[in-house]
Write a protein that holds these residues in place. Structure first.
Motif, mmCIF file in Angstrom:
data_model
loop_
_atom_site.group_PDB
_atom_site.id
_atom_site.type_symbol
_atom_site.label_atom_id
_atom_site.label_comp_id
_atom_site.label_asym_id
_atom_site.label_seq_id
_atom_site.Cartn_x
_atom_site.Cartn_y
_atom_site.Cartn_z
ATOM 1 N N ALA A 1 42.653 -3.638 31.998
ATOM 2 C CA ALA A 1 41.036 -3.124 31.465
ATOM 3 C C ALA A 1 42.200 -2.364 30.390
ATOM 4 N N PHE A 2 43.076 -1.518 30.493
ATOM 5 C CA PHE A 2 43.298 -0.762 29.095
ATOM 6 C C PHE A 2 44.397 -1.882 28.197
ATOM 7 N N GLU A 3 44.880 -3.323 28.673
ATOM 8 C CA GLU A 3 45.756 -4.469 27.909
ATOM 9 C C GLU A 3 44.763 -4.747 27.150
ATOM 10 N N ALA A 4 43.326 -5.095 27.269
ATOM 11 C CA ALA A 4 42.658 -5.445 26.807
ATOM 12 C C ALA A 4 42.062 -4.927 25.923
ATOM 13 N N HIS A 5 41.612 -3.046 26.243
ATOM 14 C CA HIS A 5 41.211 -2.448 25.051
ATOM 15 C C HIS A 5 42.473 -2.496 23.912
ATOM 16 N N GLU A 6 43.825 -2.277 24.280
ATOM 17 C CA GLU A 6 44.465 -2.243 23.099
ATOM 18 C C GLU A 6 45.109 -3.424 22.344
ATOM 19 N N GLU B 1 35.327 -1.440 19.517
ATOM 20 C CA GLU B 1 36.594 -1.189 19.839
ATOM 21 C C GLU B 1 35.822 0.584 20.069
ATOM 22 N N LEU B 2 34.644 1.101 18.958
ATOM 23 C CA LEU B 2 33.511 2.801 19.729
ATOM 24 C C LEU B 2 33.570 2.333 20.901
ATOM 25 N N ASN B 3 32.588 1.325 21.734
ATOM 26 C CA ASN B 3 32.188 1.476 23.074
ATOM 27 C C ASN B 3 33.395 1.157 23.807
#
Length: 259
Positions: free
Chosen positions: A140-145, A240-242
């Motif tokens: 999840a963090f990788e997808a966010h980044e 990104e905000l969400n």
């Protein structure tokens, strides 16, 4: 003579091997100590950053009553935002001020900035605290980044649910029936376990339905909910905000339940 020379060579070789082993062990210990020192150094830097924020805002502590703070946290959740224990009193006052002035765009920028400052430390502490959740969390963090917010947000929601149940026996997004006003089920736990002082104030986010939890028939400051995301009813949530809002919820749940 030849046997004697062979024996001497063997002794010399053995001594050389032993010396090499000692050198390797010494090098290993030095590297291990250096790694431990670097980890301590990182923790000191993180502590200094948090302490600085708190110290610089000490003058703002007066005027934040428990009731006012709880109300602010409930309103904050109505926009999909949650604070965590790294927030200084000054930052809490700033958040409350922006809410009161209805400056939601500025609030979004402010919340993102504060959360970004602790993003790396939070990510590392979360994975360390829940090693059995390492794979979905890191994904999840990788997808966010990588800007893949349509992938990160559903996993952040799912892990929020799981971590909440791990501590309270209730899923964060699970709600009571109509007869109890569709209140969050985790409220039962919070009313017993989070009933004193600062913890009671921070528990405000567990006592009400925030924007992510609202039924589709109710007015909402967001265009999506956790339900609409996981059931394929929303297709415009991937920003990104969400994703930062989903991270703020995950951070809040981790901090408040690990108190």
């Amino acid at each position: 003579m030849e046997n004697k020379r062979n024996l001497e060579n063997l002794i010399n070789a053995t001594s050389a091997i032993q010396a090499a082993e000692r050198a390797i062990q010494k090098s290993f210990m030095v590297n291990k100590q250096m790694k431990a020192f670097e980890q301590v150094q990182q923790q000191i830097i993180l502590f200094a950053r948090v302490y600085s924020r708190v110290a610089n805002s000490a003058s703002g502590i007066v005027g934040l009553s428990e009731e006012a703070m709880s109300s602010a946290l409930i309103e904050l959740a109505s926009f999909g935002w949650y604070i965590n224990l790294s927030f200084s009193m000054g930052e809490m006052k700033k958040m409350k001020q922006l809410l009161e002035e209805k400056k939601i765009q500025e609030l979004n920028v402010f919340m993102c900035k504060v959360l970004q400052e602790d993003y790396k430390a939070f990510k590392e502490s979360l994975v360390k605290a829940y090693p059995d959740r390492r794979q979905p969390l890191e994904a999840a963090f990788e997808a966010h980044e990588k800007g893949q917010y349509y992938l990160s947000i559903p996993v952040f929601f799912a892990q929020t649910d799981g971590i909440c149940k791990q501590h309270t026996q209730f899923l964060f997004f699970s709600k009571e029936g109509k007869e109890r006003g569709h209140e969050p089920k985790v409220k039962r736990w919070a009313m017993v376990e989070m009933c004193e002082g600062f913890h009671r104030t921070m528990a405000a986010g567990l006592l009400c339905n925030g924007a992510f939890q609202l039924h589709e028939s109710l007015p909402n400051n967001l265009s999506f909910t956790r339900h609409s995301v996981l059931h394929g009813e929303s297709s415009d949530y991937g920003t990104e905000l969400n994703s930062m809002k989903a991270i703020s919820l995950l951070h809040y749940v981790k901090d408040i339940l690990e108190r």
